[in-house]
Design an enzyme around this catalytic site. Structure first.
Site, mmCIF file in Angstrom:
data_model
loop_
_atom_site.group_PDB
_atom_site.id
_atom_site.type_symbol
_atom_site.label_atom_id
_atom_site.label_comp_id
_atom_site.label_asym_id
_atom_site.label_seq_id
_atom_site.Cartn_x
_atom_site.Cartn_y
_atom_site.Cartn_z
ATOM 1 N N HIS A 190 0.818 -1.224 0.000
ATOM 2 C CA HIS A 190 0.000 0.000 0.000
ATOM 3 C C HIS A 190 0.849 1.271 0.000
ATOM 4 C CE1 HIS A 190 0.445 -0.282 4.517
ATOM 5 N NE2 HIS A 190 0.510 1.026 4.381
ATOM 6 N N ASP A 206 0.253 -7.806 1.574
ATOM 7 C CA ASP A 206 0.605 -6.388 1.604
ATOM 8 C C ASP A 206 2.119 -6.173 1.593
ATOM 9 O OD1 ASP A 206 -0.087 -3.675 1.550
ATOM 10 O OD2 ASP A 206 0.178 -3.482 3.718
ATOM 11 N N SER A 223 4.822 2.601 7.863
ATOM 12 C CA SER A 223 4.470 1.451 7.021
ATOM 13 C C SER A 223 5.631 1.044 6.132
ATOM 14 C CB SER A 223 3.257 1.791 6.148
ATOM 15 O OG SER A 223 2.098 1.891 6.911
#
Length: 523
Positions: A156, A186, A268
């Protein structure tokens, strides 16, 4: 009558006695009050300094040195991932006051506005000042895992961008290529060409050995603050994505490591490390009502990330093992003892797919898988992760409980393909129409005879190629591109062979009539 103290001599004696009595009373009072005064003095004076705890301080200093050592070891391998952001129009740079029903402004609104305004250039005062260069915006973090330039991050973080820039700890920047990404975990892999620059790589640990209570150290780029390190512990392992569905990360073939080390927007894709400076996870999400860290963060285990990375580098896609069962959590069973379980463990088989590895091995509905290849099963996500990381064609032992009896079944793992996924889900979508299996219930509702084979249209999206061709909900597709269709698996296989820019003829049955339509390509 004469008073006894009237004479001068007597009065003098009285004065002497009075003075002596006063001295005696003062001495008695001083003796009684002195301890209280000493106590009061002890309370108001400075406390005594205890003996220095040399042993404890040495332990704390050694731990402090360990954290500093981890920072020096890991931070050079942590990178900031940036992508260009189109320059907004003049008006978009201005933040007009927003009406609020509250009598006082929200202090957090201004706090976060300062974070996101950082780095935005002032708008031009007049139009026509010449071309403007889009600004690079930090999108997340990553970690260098090989000296030739491979970098792990989250899918993402790089999703929806055409080019990515990677900034190192020392400010050097490289253009990066997205080697590949995997939606089910992911995870994404980037590649830079370092040239003469020596890249410092992170050591990868073993996430299967992570324990609750171990130190957890997160390194990344929260809110654009590069090379930030936070410390906590491992709060939990084996978190099922269903447990934390609020994080809105569509992972299904991995578990999460949970930590209370502060993870925020921008972390992230960055590394989660142990006290040895080894990467044990890739930070991916937080659970928070405020958008900031409240001590509930999640990381993808590094063993899962390594498997995905190797597949993407070697094959350009992720090839996963497939068992061919639909599962249910043991906790969802109202009475687990009815399945012969003495404790909550494993995953319950709800349905065995036809012609699957599970069916060929003799697995049945209501079997409870408690071990896979010798590994005790925690939940569905754990089993899916183990099966997915098993190469297709491998035969593994499964320990199951059936009717209260423990037994071992050997299964040859198959390959997870789009066809088997569509069959498991019993539906798929192509050119705007959602296709499902023609179940006995749907056959009765549509009034179809048993000899009619095909798949049913569950929905045709307005404005889609299928809708423009005249496809409607309830139509039964019997032939597509001149090939007979009897299942969703057939449908997926045929659509994979149709070029994106080509129209496709389709034969449908609508009520009692049969007709042929042509579905145009996507525009």
């Amino acid at each position: 009558m004469r008073r006894i103290w009237d004479s001068p001599r007597q009065q003098a004696m009285l004065m002497v006695l009075t003075v002596l009595a006063a001295f005696a009373l003062g001495a008695a009072l001083n003796h009684w009050i002195a301890p209280s005064k000493q106590n009061l003095t002890a309370q108001t004076s400075a406390p005594a300094i205890p003996t220095t705890p040399e042993g404890a301080l040495q332990v704390a200093e050694r731990l402090q040195d360990a954290f500093a050592w981890v920072a020096k070891k890991v931070e050079p391998s942590a990178v900031t991932i940036m992508a260009p952001r189109p320059l907004p129009s003049r008006l978009r740079f201005r933040f007009p006051p927003m009406p609020s029903p509250e009598p006082f402004p929200d202090p957090f609104e201004e706090f976060f506005r300062r974070f996101f305004e950082r780095g935005i250039p002032s708008p031009p005062e007049e139009e026509g000042e010449g071309p403007q260069v889009p600004q690079l915006r930090p999108r997340g973090s990553g970690v260098i895992v090989s000296p030739d330039g491979y970098i792990l991050t989250n899918r993402h973080v790089v999703e929806g961008v055409n080019s990515v820039t990677v900034a190192l700890w020392n400010g050097k920047r490289f253009e990066a290529k997205v080697v590949g990404s995997d939606e089910l975990t992911d995870i994404a892999v980037l590649k830079v060409e370092p040239g003469d620059v020596k890249l410092l790589t992170a050591a990868l640990g073993d996430s299967d050995k992570v324990r609750v209570g171990d130190w957890a150290i997160a390194v990344g780029n929260p809110f654009g603050l590069r090379q930030t390190m936070t410390v906590g512990i491992i709060s939990a392992i084996g978190r099922n994505p269903r447990e934390v569905s609020e994080v809105n990360v569509p992972v299904s073939y991995t578990e999460f490591i949970q930590t209370d080390a502060a993870i925020n927007m921008g972390n992230s894709g960055g590394p989660l490390c142990n006290i040895k400076g080894e990467v044990i996870g890739i930070n991916t999400a937080i659970l928070s009502p405020t958008g900031g860290s409240i001590g509930i963060g999640f990381a993808i285990p590094i063993n899962t990330a390594k498997f995905v990375m190797e597949q993407l580098i070697k094959r350009g896609k992720v090839v996963r093992g497939w068992l061919g069962v639909e599962l249910r959590e043991v906790e969802e069973i109202s009475d687990p003892s009815a399945l012969g379980l003495k404790e909550l463990q494993g995953a319950v088989i709800d349905r065995v797919l036809p012609d699957s590895p599970a069916e060929k091995a003799g697995l049945k509905s209501q079997d409870v898988i408690v071990q896979f290849n010798g590994v005790p099963i925690r939940n569905i996500a754990h089993l899916q992760s183990l099966v997915g990381r098993t190469p297709p064609g491998t035969t593994v032992p499964l320990k199951i409980i059936r009717d209260g009896k423990e037994m071992t079944v050997h299964v040859q793992i198959g390959e997870r393909t789009e066809e088997v996924v569509a069959e498991a889900q019993r539906e798929t979508e192509w050119r705007g129409m959602v296709i499902g299996e023609l179940t006995p219930e749907l056959r009765r509702q549509l009034g179809l005879p048993e000899n009619v084979k095909g798949v049913v249209v569950l929905m045709a999206r307005p404005g889609s190629p299928a809708a423009k061709a005249g496809i409607r909900q309830g139509d039964v597709i019997t032939v597509l591109a001149n090939q007979d269709i009897t299942s969703v698996r057939d449908f997926v296989k045929v659509t994979q062979g149709i070029r994106e820019n080509r129209s496709a003829p389709v034969t449908i049955r609508r009520e009692s009539a049969t007709m042929m339509l042509v579905i145009p390509p996507e525009r």
